[in-house]
Design a protein around this motif. Structure first.
Motif: not given
Length: 846
Positions: A297-315
């Motif tokens: 769960l932790h690793k999947r959550a990390e991947r989602v967080a990366v995607a949000l910041m890099e692909k989604g460019r979210l703040n």
């Protein structure tokens, strides 16, 4: 022969010369007795007429003829009608034959058959009501019949000065015949009352002819809050206040400080117990579709967080809508948002077969929550952008949509840490039954307090397993799916309620297979099991399903507990070992998603019986079980640790005494911090989270739940050794109907209506202008549809003293029901007003 005329009621005194009475005959030619019926014989064949002074007229017995009449000049006897056609309406006598004659005088021959009219009276609300049933000619159109019916009503009204309660037309040759060829009146009346007449046209006029309704309630000038407190003190009643266990004195305080942020807890579990399984998701076959351990769960959550910041460019602080089917993806993306410092909002995905109604809700939540991005699966992403979706919403205005199906395995540079526990953790959106979309703000502090409270109440530890058959999108359902396992470390067996549509026994089989002690479900799941497995308990037993492991099975609800459903569920599955004490309910609402929850310790939920008539006047009157107008209310589980509840007067906002009905107010560390938005009526809800009592303890800040209820101190002792206070929820204030100055709860009227006839599958009521509208689903042949109109009107008059304005008869499944199994009465009302219900029949009671 001698003939005399005696009074119709009571002792047979002789009538005056100008009075109509029953004709009695004394002659050698009359019969002497009914064979074998001594009582009736005495009454009919051995009547002794008396003079005004009480002296018998003759030593010979007279025979009652059953005819009404009088003795005229020259000893002529005039017969004016039959005794069994006599109807007494509000103290005045009317004769059925006269009413028939009046009806026939209204251009009879075109529409009805001359000899085929029955008139009789039925008793509704302590008085006789006139019912006229006629056989209609096959060639008469509906319009002609209605014109004829309204003319008949006017004629009877002007000639007899009496209102007709119900006028029904039946097809030719369907009224029961008497041996001599006339109409069998008592049989017709019986059919009318049983709903077996099958009329083709009905006109009811309860508004004009029911004149004995109790006076509308006049609101008294309000007693001030101070006087109420003094009144309670004088009467020796305590103020209605109750609380769960005190959290500050419990042993897990240092742990609670560590566990302030769920993102930290997940990281800690991933380090200390990486392979401990947190989630098991079952598919419709009952096999494990996917699992998640702490580290996964932790690793999947990390991947989602990366995607949000890099692909989604979210703040940090951006809002993210999570549109997922119930599953592990939903949970992983939730923690991914926390890791990235974004605010997650869980949204139920649109239904591919029903985009027109489900997609606008998704769109509305995304817009109202100001989401900067949507996370979803590839399948749903295609659906959101499809041609079909374009017909329902404007697909060009979606924010960025990212799918999380194949994300790069990247490590997150740093996990976001909130600067204070009061920062927003997530938003919880839900549509209330009155159709208001309300999103509440949950801070990190409230989120961990909620998990801790549930952990303590249900004794949840890493070694425990619980089974959850709920939707994971809002309220307590969301908390149990996404938050509690990470906080307490127990394993959650997730059963999506949708899967029960293809395999009803899925949830109960899972509970039995994993020997689960604590399980949660919704009313709709319980109803599916009761209806779908009612006949299959033997088959389930042969398959080895055993429910004796279950200590508590809690129904997650935001309404008054449905006693009949929980009781029939308990009875039905007692054969599979389910303990009679296992089933209970929870209570939560928008301001606090978990106020009561039975948990594993503490006394069993109690049931009290209250007088339904007193409830309409906002009073609680406790009565014995089985007394007339009694309504059973079940306690909604135990108040959670850290939660304080008080009952406040709806208008003066003063505190109320024990067993007094008022609004439930709640104060707790896991109250939501406010509405994010209320789509609809923002001004009304401003004080929901910051209410203070107008008298007494004016310091504590309470949240108003918007529900009516009362607290009652019981004889039982709770876990702390104190006398136990039970909270009874009566119903939502938004839903109540104000009629005739009284407050009605729709569910009470609906329960009466459903009992009125076997073909009524479901019912919902609402008001339109000042009329009460009753919508009933007909489960049966359409020829029964019009039978229901009179039965529904009768039962609501008898039990609730209300006149039904409109009866709408629809096909099964028309009344909309949300995922929690609650009726959406406002949606139904909108559908009715927009003429979208496609009813079988609509009866406007005049």
């Amino acid at each position: 022969a001698n003939v005399c005329v005696v009074k119709v009621d009571g002792t047979p005194y002789l009538c005056k010369a100008d009075e109509v009475g029953e004709i009695c005959v004394n002659s050698g030619a009359t019969g002497m007795a009914y064979f074998g019926l001594l009582g009736i014989t005495k009454n009919v064949f051995e009547a002794i007429p008396l003079t005004a002074a009480g002296v018998p007229v003759s030593d010979q017995p007279f025979t009652r003829t059953g005819l009404l009449g009088f003795v005229g000049p020259d000893y002529l006897v005039f017969v004016v009608g039959k005794l069994d056609g006599l109807m007494t309406v509000s103290g005045r006598r009317h004769n059925a034959d006269d009413v028939v004659a009046t009806a026939l005088a209204v251009e009879p021959m075109k529409f009805v058959y001359r000899g085929r009219i029955a008139v009789f009276s039925v008793t509704v609300l302590h008085d006789d009501r006139i019912v006229l049933v006629a056989e209609q000619r096959p060639d008469a159109s509906e319009e002609d019949s209605f014109q004829w019916m309204s003319r008949v009503l006017q004629a009877i009204d002007s000639i007899h000065q009496v209102g007709v309660y119900c006028l029904a037309l039946v097809p030719a040759n369907t009224l029961p015949k008497a041996p001599l060829g006339g109409i069998h009146i008592s049989e017709t009346k019986q059919r009318f009352l049983e709903g077996a007449l099958h009329p083709c046209n009905v006109l009811m006029c309860p508004h004009t002819c029911v004149t004995n309704l109790p006076k509308p309630r006049q609101k008294q000038p309000d007693v001030g809050p101070a006087s109420m407190i003094v009144g309670n003190l004088v009467a020796g009643k305590r103020i209605a206040q109750a609380s769960g266990r005190d959290v500050t004195q419990l042993e897990d305080n240092d742990q609670a400080r560590k566990f302030l942020y769920l993102a930290d807890v997940l990281q800690w579990r991933a380090q200390t117990t990486p392979d401990h399984p947190l989630f098991l998701l079952l598919n419709s076959k009952g096999t494990v579709a996917s699992t998640a351990s702490c580290i996964q769960l932790h690793k999947r959550a990390e991947r989602v967080a990366v995607a949000l910041m890099e692909k989604g460019r979210l703040n940090v602080g951006d809002h993210v809508a999570l549109v997922y089917p119930p599953g592990v993806d939903l949970i992983a993306t939730f923690y991914g948002c926390l890791y990235a410092g974004c605010i997650p909002i869980t949204v139920r995905p649109p239904h591919p077969q029903n985009l027109a109604t489900t997609l606008p809700t998704v769109k509305m939540i995304v817009e109202v929550s100001k989401s900067a991005c949507i996370l979803t699966t590839q399948v749903i992403m295609k659906l959101l952008k499809s041609k079909e979706a374009a017909t329902a919403v404007d697909i060009k205005t979606w924010p960025t949509i990212l799918d999380t199906d194949d994300m790069p395995k990247k490590k997150l540079a740093s996990i976001f840490r909130p600067t204070s526990p009061d920062m927003l953790a997530y938003l919880d959106f839900s549509v209330s039954t009155t159709g208001i979309l309300a999103g509440v703000k949950m801070s990190h502090a409230a989120t961990s307090a909620l998990c801790r409270s549930i952990k303590l109440q249900c004794e949840l530890y890493p070694s425990r397993q619980i089974a959850i058959c709920l939707d994971p999108y809002c309220g307590l359902g969301f908390a149990l799916w996404c938050l509690c396992s990470v906080y307490s470390g127990h394993q959650s067996i997730l059963v999506p309620p949708l899967e029960l549509e293809s395999n009803v026994s899925l949830w109960l089989s899972a509970v039995s297979q994993y020997k689960v002690r604590v399980t949660f479900c919704s009313y709709s799941v319980m109803e599916m099991c009761t209806k779908g497995l009612g006949t299959q308990t033997d088959i389930l037993r042969m398959k080895g399903v055993n429910l004796s492991c279950v200590r508590t099975c809690m129904v997650v609800a935001e309404e008054r507990p449905r006693i009949t459903l929980t009781q029939s569920f308990s009875k039905l599955f007692k054969d599979l070992g389910l303990s009679a004490r296992a089933v209970s309910t929870t209570f939560g609402c928008r301001v606090n998603v978990a106020i009561c929850l039975q948990g594993t310790a503490g006394p069993d939920p109690t049931t009290v019986y209250v007088d339904m008539r007193a409830l309409r006047h906002d009073r609680v009157r406790l009565v014995e079980r089985g007394s007339p107008h009694s309504l059973p209310l079940m306690e909604s589980g135990k108040i959670l640790p850290g939660v304080k509840v008080i009952i406040a007067h709806t208008e003066t906002k003063g505190p109320l005494g024990d067993s007094h009905l008022g609004e439930i107010w709640v104060s707790s560390p896991h109250n939501a911090t406010g509405y994010y938005t209320v789509y609809g009526e923002a001004a009304l809800h401003a004080d929901h989270f910051t209410a203070r009592l107008s008298f007494g303890d004016t310091q504590t800040v309470w949240a108003r739940t918007g529900y009516l209820g009362f607290l009652r101190r019981t004889e039982l002792t709770d876990a702390s050794g104190e006398r136990h206070d039970a909270l009874y929820v009566v119903g939502s204030l938004d839903e109540t109907l104000e009629l005739r100055g009284m407050r009605y709860h729709p569910i009470d009227i609906e329960t009466s209506v459903i009992r009125a006839h076997k073909s009524i599958a479901e019912c919902a009521v609402f008001t339109w202008t000042n009329l009460l509208v009753v919508v009933v689903e007909l489960e049966g042949s359409e020829q029964e549809a019009l039978d229901l109109v009179a039965l529904v009107t009768n039962v609501v008059l008898e039990e609730h003293y209300l006149i039904v304005g409109v009866v709408v008869i629809v096909d099964p499944g028309v009344i909309p029901i949300n995922s929690r199994g609650e009726k959406q009465r406002m949606h139904l009302r909108d559908g009715f007003l927009a003429d979208q219900l496609d009813p079988i029949y609509v009866a406007y009671n005049m």
